[in-house]
Design a protein around this motif. Structure first.
Motif, PDB file in Angstrom:
ATOM      1  N   TYR A 186     -50.691 -65.496  -0.190  1.00 48.12           N
ATOM      2  CA  TYR A 186     -49.910 -66.095   0.894  1.00 48.12           C
ATOM      3  C   TYR A 186     -49.081 -65.052   1.639  1.00 48.12           C
ATOM      4  N   ASN A 213     -44.343 -70.156   2.992  1.00 48.08           N
ATOM      5  CA  ASN A 213     -45.323 -69.441   2.161  1.00 48.08           C
ATOM      6  C   ASN A 213     -44.906 -69.425   0.691  1.00 48.08           C
ATOM      7  N   ALA A 223     -45.784 -72.790  -0.642  1.00 50.82           N
ATOM      8  CA  ALA A 223     -47.219 -72.875  -0.908  1.00 50.82           C
ATOM      9  C   ALA A 223     -47.587 -72.131  -2.190  1.00 50.82           C
ATOM     10  N   THR A 224     -46.972 -70.976  -2.396  1.00 48.93           N
ATOM     11  CA  THR A 224     -47.201 -70.210  -3.621  1.00 48.93           C
ATOM     12  C   THR A 224     -46.775 -71.008  -4.847  1.00 48.93           C
TER      13      THR A 224
END
Length: 288
Positions: free
Chosen positions: A75, A133, A136-137
């Motif tokens: 990401y 991000n 999302a990680t």
């Protein structure tokens, strides 16, 4: 310690000091309370055998911070202060667990939110800014550790489980773990060995608390239509405090599987499951 015509059975309890003993009428020997307590179980075998999960049955495929860093890179997140990052995971885990014990079960925090806190703290404390991000990680990692992409079976474990089932032993899992445990076991091809699985998050108590061992007895009685006593059970795990002491203080027997013996004798401890199979398995499944 023995006398004519008497040889005390090996035992799998360990915690109480050797000074806690009782005098037996024969003056030539002393028999510890723990050895007397476990004599019957070693003769009859155990009705219920339970295992810890993390570090005992299965282990991380990679160290968590290595896995975290690999997924973050997908990401666009690069870790510059790697030392701080690698030091942060245990600190983040401990901090979040102190505020919200048992993956959030104790404070009604959903386990996914609990892990989001741990993951994001690990990154942010190493200088990574909060961002979509990073979200999302974090979600990627939560999903990954719910599958065998994040876990592998400890060598020697399946051979031991197969041997126990061949002898029709009843086996369960008592684990300080969130609800992902069931899916991990199914993906790993291990779930069918166990009569029941007790993740601490779902039963609202954790090892080394006696409540979780009591619940295991209740689950056994419900599923197997047979009552059992703590002294007729044995728990196997890799943590001296959570597994060994937790079991013994709950009246169970216990075996530690860990490269560190914690000064336990050979009937209470082995370094790995290959040694366990060759040296200790018979004490669980065979009558003496």
């Amino acid at each position: 310690m023995s006398s004519a015509g008497f040889s005390p059975a090996k035992f799998v309890l360990f915690w109480f000091p050797t000074t806690l003993s009782i005098e037996v009428f024969a003056p030539t020997f002393r028999l510890s309370w723990l050895k007397r307590k476990t004599n019957k179980q070693q003769i009859m075998g155990y009705k219920l055998i339970t295992f810890d999960f993390t570090g005992t049955l299965m282990r991380f495929r990679k160290p968590p911070t290595v896995q975290y860093e690999n997924i973050a890179r997908l990401y666009g997140i690069e870790i510059k202060n790697k030392k701080a990052f690698h030091d942060n995971f245990k600190k983040a885990f401990k901090t979040v667990n102190e505020v919200h014990p048992n993956f959030g079960a104790s404070t009604n925090l959903h386990w996914t939110e609990w892990w989001l806190n741990v993951v994001k703290r690990t990154f942010i404390s190493a200088g990574i800014h909060d961002s979509p991000n990073l979200d999302a990680t974090s979600w990627h990692l939560i999903k990954l550790y719910g599958t065998t992409a994040g876990w592998e079976v400890v060598p020697g474990v399946e051979r031991v489980l197969q041997s126990l089932k061949q002898k029709d032993k009843k086996i369960g899992i008592i684990s300080n773990m969130d609800p992902r445990l069931e899916n991990i076991l199914k993906e790993a091809g291990l779930r069918h060995y166990f009569e029941f699985v007790l993740p601490s998050y779902e039963v609202k108590c954790v090892k080394p608390q006696s409540d979780i061992f009591r619940l295991a007895l209740e689950r056994y009685s419900l599923l197997c239509k047979e009552n059992t006593k703590p002294e007729e059970c044995c728990h196997i795990g890799d943590s001296y405090n959570e597994d060994y002491l937790g079991a013994v203080q709950s009246g169970w027997n216990a075996i530690l599987v860990n490269k560190f013996s914690n000064s336990l004798n050979s009937s209470n401890w082995c370094a790995n499951f290959e040694e366990f199979h060759d040296r200790l398995l018979d004490s669980l499944i065979n009558k003496k």
